[in-house]
Design a protein around this motif. Structure first.
Motif, PDB file in Angstrom:
ATOM      1  N   UNK A 298       0.812  -1.211   0.000  1.00  0.00           N
ATOM      2  CA  UNK A 298       0.000   0.000   0.000  1.00  0.00           C
ATOM      3  C   UNK A 298       0.845   1.261   0.000  1.00  0.00           C
ATOM      4  N   UNK A 299       1.904   1.270   0.784  1.00  0.00           N
ATOM      5  CA  UNK A 299       2.788   2.435   0.847  1.00  0.00           C
ATOM      6  C   UNK A 299       3.478   2.656  -0.497  1.00  0.00           C
ATOM      7  N   UNK A 300       3.972   1.573  -1.107  1.00  0.00           N
ATOM      8  CA  UNK A 300       4.608   1.690  -2.423  1.00  0.00           C
ATOM      9  C   UNK A 300       3.623   2.233  -3.461  1.00  0.00           C
ATOM     10  N   UNK A 301       2.417   1.690  -3.453  1.00  0.00           N
ATOM     11  CA  UNK A 301       1.391   2.130  -4.393  1.00  0.00           C
ATOM     12  C   UNK A 301       1.113   3.619  -4.237  1.00  0.00           C
ATOM     13  N   UNK A 302       0.997   4.069  -3.013  1.00  0.00           N
ATOM     14  CA  UNK A 302       0.687   5.476  -2.761  1.00  0.00           C
ATOM     15  C   UNK A 302       1.858   6.383  -3.116  1.00  0.00           C
ATOM     16  N   UNK A 303       3.089   5.888  -2.968  1.00  0.00           N
ATOM     17  CA  UNK A 303       4.248   6.670  -3.418  1.00  0.00           C
ATOM     18  C   UNK A 303       4.169   6.916  -4.922  1.00  0.00           C
TER      19      UNK A 303
ATOM     20  N   UNK B 105       4.795  -6.635  -8.540  1.00  0.00           N
ATOM     21  CA  UNK B 105       5.609  -6.735  -7.335  1.00  0.00           C
ATOM     22  C   UNK B 105       7.000  -7.236  -7.707  1.00  0.00           C
ATOM     23  N   UNK B 106       7.998  -6.598  -7.135  1.00  0.00           N
ATOM     24  CA  UNK B 106       9.383  -6.989  -7.349  1.00  0.00           C
ATOM     25  C   UNK B 106      10.060  -7.117  -5.992  1.00  0.00           C
ATOM     26  N   UNK B 107      11.319  -7.516  -6.001  1.00  0.00           N
ATOM     27  CA  UNK B 107      12.046  -7.649  -4.736  1.00  0.00           C
ATOM     28  C   UNK B 107      12.371  -6.304  -4.106  1.00  0.00           C
ATOM     29  N   UNK B 108      12.211  -5.235  -4.866  1.00  0.00           N
ATOM     30  CA  UNK B 108      12.491  -3.905  -4.312  1.00  0.00           C
ATOM     31  C   UNK B 108      11.232  -3.047  -4.239  1.00  0.00           C
ATOM     32  N   UNK B 109      10.067  -3.669  -4.364  1.00  0.00           N
ATOM     33  CA  UNK B 109       8.835  -2.913  -4.205  1.00  0.00           C
ATOM     34  C   UNK B 109       7.863  -3.102  -5.350  1.00  0.00           C
ATOM     35  N   UNK B 110       6.879  -2.221  -5.401  1.00  0.00           N
ATOM     36  CA  UNK B 110       5.774  -2.315  -6.354  1.00  0.00           C
ATOM     37  C   UNK B 110       5.893  -1.221  -7.402  1.00  0.00           C
TER      38      UNK B 110
ATOM     39  N   UNK C 155      -5.404  13.351  -0.345  1.00  0.00           N
ATOM     40  CA  UNK C 155      -4.225  13.177  -1.194  1.00  0.00           C
ATOM     41  C   UNK C 155      -3.598  11.815  -0.929  1.00  0.00           C
ATOM     42  N   UNK C 156      -2.817  11.348  -1.894  1.00  0.00           N
ATOM     43  CA  UNK C 156      -2.092  10.090  -1.715  1.00  0.00           C
ATOM     44  C   UNK C 156      -1.079  10.215  -0.583  1.00  0.00           C
ATOM     45  N   UNK C 157      -0.483  11.382  -0.440  1.00  0.00           N
ATOM     46  CA  UNK C 157       0.480  11.584   0.643  1.00  0.00           C
ATOM     47  C   UNK C 157      -0.186  11.429   2.004  1.00  0.00           C
ATOM     48  N   UNK C 158      -1.383  11.972   2.156  1.00  0.00           N
ATOM     49  CA  UNK C 158      -2.097  11.865   3.432  1.00  0.00           C
ATOM     50  C   UNK C 158      -2.382  10.407   3.779  1.00  0.00           C
ATOM     51  N   UNK C 159      -2.825   9.625   2.795  1.00  0.00           N
ATOM     52  CA  UNK C 159      -3.109   8.215   3.051  1.00  0.00           C
ATOM     53  C   UNK C 159      -1.819   7.442   3.311  1.00  0.00           C
ATOM     54  N   UNK C 160      -0.764   7.771   2.580  1.00  0.00           N
ATOM     55  CA  UNK C 160       0.519   7.094   2.795  1.00  0.00           C
ATOM     56  C   UNK C 160       1.045   7.362   4.200  1.00  0.00           C
ATOM     57  N   UNK C 161       0.925   8.598   4.677  1.00  0.00           N
ATOM     58  CA  UNK C 161       1.389   8.925   6.022  1.00  0.00           C
ATOM     59  C   UNK C 161       0.586   8.170   7.080  1.00  0.00           C
ATOM     60  N   UNK C 162      -0.700   7.962   6.824  1.00  0.00           N
ATOM     61  CA  UNK C 162      -1.524   7.191   7.760  1.00  0.00           C
ATOM     62  C   UNK C 162      -1.045   5.746   7.829  1.00  0.00           C
ATOM     63  N   UNK C 163      -0.685   5.171   6.676  1.00  0.00           N
ATOM     64  CA  UNK C 163      -0.162   3.803   6.673  1.00  0.00           C
ATOM     65  C   UNK C 163       1.212   3.727   7.327  1.00  0.00           C
TER      66      UNK C 163
END
Length: 291
Positions: free
Chosen positions: A119-124, A146-151, A270-278
């Protein structure tokens, strides 16, 4: 009449040799190819029927245009584009990884820390997309690798620009036309709204995160072959009912429920707001990469 393109073994633009099909639909063919100029594998996406689907060329051009404005490790890169007869092609980064939908199909739900990490990778990635004034409109597990270094986020073929005035002038959408994939459509997108913004993508993130945590969809009455406008009107399925043996912390559930609010004003803005919540709830867990 179908214009056949994308034969394995053929050479495009004198440099891209098509090696193998990844998938083919009525609208496009996606193939793995070798780029002789850069000595690397790439993905070539080609419109396959420009007669039956007259907007395909513009759709691919739009995808290439959107991706050319984004430079972020969580979003697939575009390298080149051009024409083959009446068809259009774009050349994309080849990603060594697993389609998230296939991963869920094989393994079911993810562990809590892995689901939050995705979820964090997606929101980034969404932050980078939204920063350029673009709404993806088709976020779903099939469009996440999905990869070994993220999404990485792929397939911006349905992406549109904001503000709403630009969406209304979009020649690829008819008035009231619904673009996207049930059940990841926000309520406003499912109703054919022309005024979509970043919050519509965040609704899709909520559906994806719920699916990652439970292996199921959050709707009681969703039917893939039924009316796509009805599934979000009923109650959402509580986590304990879907996965009684899985303890999803209340704070994690709260993030999902806020993203799935029917009214965009009640979601994360915003995506940043949701990412910070996660990130806040992630502090209690150890991040692990997907295998």
């Amino acid at each position: 009449m179908r214009f056949t393109v994308g034969r394995v073994g053929s050479l495009i633009s004198g440099r891209y040799e098509l090696k193998e099909h990844i998938y083919t639909s009525n609208m496009s063919s996606v193939l793995k190819a070798w780029d002789y100029k850069e000595d690397r594998f790439v993905v070539v996406k080609i419109s396959t029927d420009t007669v039956q689907y007259s907007n395909l060329v513009e759709c691919l051009k739009r995808e290439a245009g959107a991706l050319s404005r984004i430079d972020h490790p969580r979003v697939v890169r575009v390298f080149d584009s051009g024409n083959i007869g009446p068809s259009h092609f774009i050349v994309l980064e080849y990603i060594h990884g697993t389609n998230l939908a296939n991963y869920i199909h094989r393994h079911g739900r993810l562990f809590l820390d892995a689901a939050i990490s995705v979820g964090i990778d997606l929101l980034e990635g969404l932050e980078a997309i939204h920063k350029e004034g673009i709404v993806h409109r088709d976020l779903k597990p099939e469009n996440l690798i999905t990869t070994r270094i993220g999404v990485k986020i792929i397939d911006l073929g349905l992406a549109v620009s904001t503000p709403a005035a630009e969406q209304k002038m979009d020649p690829l959408d008819s008035p009231g036309m619904v673009s996207g994939t049930p059940p990841y459509l926000s309520p406003e997108q499912a109703q054919g709204s022309e005024d979509l913004d970043a919050r519509s993508d965040l609704y899709a993130c909520g559906v994806i995160l719920y699916e990652l945590l439970t292996g199921a969809l959050p709707f009681y009455n969703f039917k893939k072959d039924g009316q796509i406008f009805k599934y979000w009107q009923g109650r959402l399925r509580p986590f304990w009912e879907v996965s009684p043996a899985v303890d999803v912390p209340d704070k994690v559930q709260a993030v999902v429920w806020k993203a799935l609010a029917v009214d965009p004003k009640d979601r994360y803005q915003t995506a940043e707001e949701m990412r910070m919540a996660l990130l806040e709830v992630m502090e209690k867990y150890v991040t692990i990469p997907l295998p």
